[in-house]
Write an enzyme that holds these catalytic residues in place. Structure first.
Site, PDB file in Angstrom:
ATOM      1  N   PRO A  25       0.793  -1.223   0.000  1.00  0.00           N
ATOM      2  CA  PRO A  25       0.000   0.000   0.000  1.00  0.00           C
ATOM      3  C   PRO A  25       0.831   1.283   0.000  1.00  0.00           C
ATOM      4  CG  PRO A  25      -0.127  -1.112   2.127  1.00  0.00           C
ATOM      5  CD  PRO A  25       0.521  -2.063   1.176  1.00  0.00           C
ATOM      6  N   ARG A  79       4.915  10.990  -2.552  1.00  0.00           N
ATOM      7  CA  ARG A  79       4.721  10.674  -1.135  1.00  0.00           C
ATOM      8  C   ARG A  79       6.015  10.912  -0.352  1.00  0.00           C
ATOM      9  NH1 ARG A  79       4.746   4.535   1.200  1.00  0.00           N
ATOM     10  NH2 ARG A  79       4.055   5.062   3.279  1.00  0.00           N
ATOM     11  N   ASN A 123       8.252  -5.624  -0.926  1.00  0.00           N
ATOM     12  CA  ASN A 123       8.144  -4.433  -0.097  1.00  0.00           C
ATOM     13  C   ASN A 123       6.664  -4.314   0.234  1.00  0.00           C
ATOM     14  OD1 ASN A 123       7.998  -2.013   1.184  1.00  0.00           O
ATOM     15  ND2 ASN A 123       9.090  -0.837  -0.378  1.00  0.00           N
ATOM     16  N   ALA A 147       3.246  -0.792   4.739  1.00  0.00           N
ATOM     17  CA  ALA A 147       2.804  -0.867   6.136  1.00  0.00           C
ATOM     18  C   ALA A 147       2.373  -2.279   6.541  1.00  0.00           C
ATOM     19  CB  ALA A 147       1.666   0.122   6.367  1.00  0.00           C
ATOM     20  N   GLU A 181      13.387  -9.260   1.295  1.00  0.00           N
ATOM     21  CA  GLU A 181      12.558  -8.136   1.756  1.00  0.00           C
ATOM     22  C   GLU A 181      13.282  -6.824   1.461  1.00  0.00           C
ATOM     23  OE1 GLU A 181      11.900  -8.394   5.950  1.00  0.00           O
ATOM     24  OE2 GLU A 181      10.686  -6.559   6.019  1.00  0.00           O
TER      25      GLU A 181
HETATM   26  C1  DQA Z   1       8.347   1.074   3.596  1.00  0.00           C
HETATM   27  C2  DQA Z   1       8.461   1.285   5.108  1.00  0.00           C
HETATM   28  C3  DQA Z   1       7.119   1.039   5.786  1.00  0.00           C
HETATM   29  O1  DQA Z   1       7.236   1.248   7.195  1.00  0.00           O
HETATM   30  C4  DQA Z   1       6.074   1.992   5.248  1.00  0.00           C
HETATM   31  O2  DQA Z   1       4.826   1.722   5.832  1.00  0.00           O
HETATM   32  C5  DQA Z   1       6.009   1.976   3.763  1.00  0.00           C
HETATM   33  C6  DQA Z   1       7.235   1.913   2.991  1.00  0.00           C
HETATM   34  C7  DQA Z   1       9.658   1.450   2.859  1.00  0.00           C
HETATM   35  O3  DQA Z   1       9.803   1.062   1.713  1.00  0.00           O
HETATM   36  O4  DQA Z   1      10.500   2.154   3.423  1.00  0.00           O
HETATM   37  O5  DQA Z   1       4.934   2.113   3.184  1.00  0.00           O
HETATM   38  O6  DQA Z   1       8.090  -0.299   3.345  1.00  0.00           O
END
Ligand code: DQA
Length: 148
Positions: free
Chosen positions: A12, A20, A76, A79, A100
């Site tokens: 998301p 963003r 990825n 959240a 990851e």
């Molecule tokens: C994220 C880190 C997460 O905590 C956050 O909710 C994201 C992006 C990142 O790529 O740094 O949406 O996965």
């Protein structure tokens, strides 16, 4: 023979990359990252399937679909990283090597971002290198696939 498939799954709000919080997530869009991944994967002899959804079930469906078909998964989960047992279970069931990725360094950020359910199913985790993390993950998977 066809190139091994690497599924890249984005969760998301990653559709908003570029707009963003660019101070946290950088100025590149998700389309930029997809194009870079496809080009880098081709140089490594890999084929990328690149996906994004704001809906947890879509991510679960794509991960389930990787079983027996993909040679690796890059996740990825946004959240959902910090909340989703469903995504963890899908990764454990898929039996596909998983890396990851996070654009930001989640360990430098709020406490609630320090725990990752995805990490329990991942071979390793790359965070804090922005979009380059996806390229590093492709390199890691290429090595693992060749070594096996
Ligand atoms: C994220 C880190 C997460 O905590 C956050 O909710 C994201 C992006 C990142 O790529 O740094 O949406 O996965």
């Amino acid at each position: 023979m066809a190139n091994p498939i690497i599924l890249i799954v984005n969760g998301p709000n990653l559709n908003l990359l570029g707009k963003r919080q660019p101070e946290v997530y950088g100025h590149e869009t998700l389309a930029d990252i997809e194009a870079a991944c496809i080009a880098h994967a081709a140089a490594l002899g890999l084929e990328v399937e690149f996906r994004q959804s704001n809906h947890e079930g879509d991510l679960v469906d794509w991960i389930q679909g990787a079983r027996g078909r993909a040679a690796g998964i890059i996740v990825n989960a946004g959240a959902y990283t910090h909340t989703s047992v469903a995504i963890l279970d899908a990764l454990l069931s898929a039996e596909v090597t998983c890396v990851e990725v996070h654009l930001s360094n989640i360990h430098q950020r709020e406490e609630f971002r320090h725990h990752s359910f995805v990490s329990k199913a991942a071979k390793g985790m790359i965070c804090g290198f922005g979009s380059h993390g996806y390229i590093l993950a492709l390199d890691a998977l290429a090595r693992l696939i060749r070594g096996s």
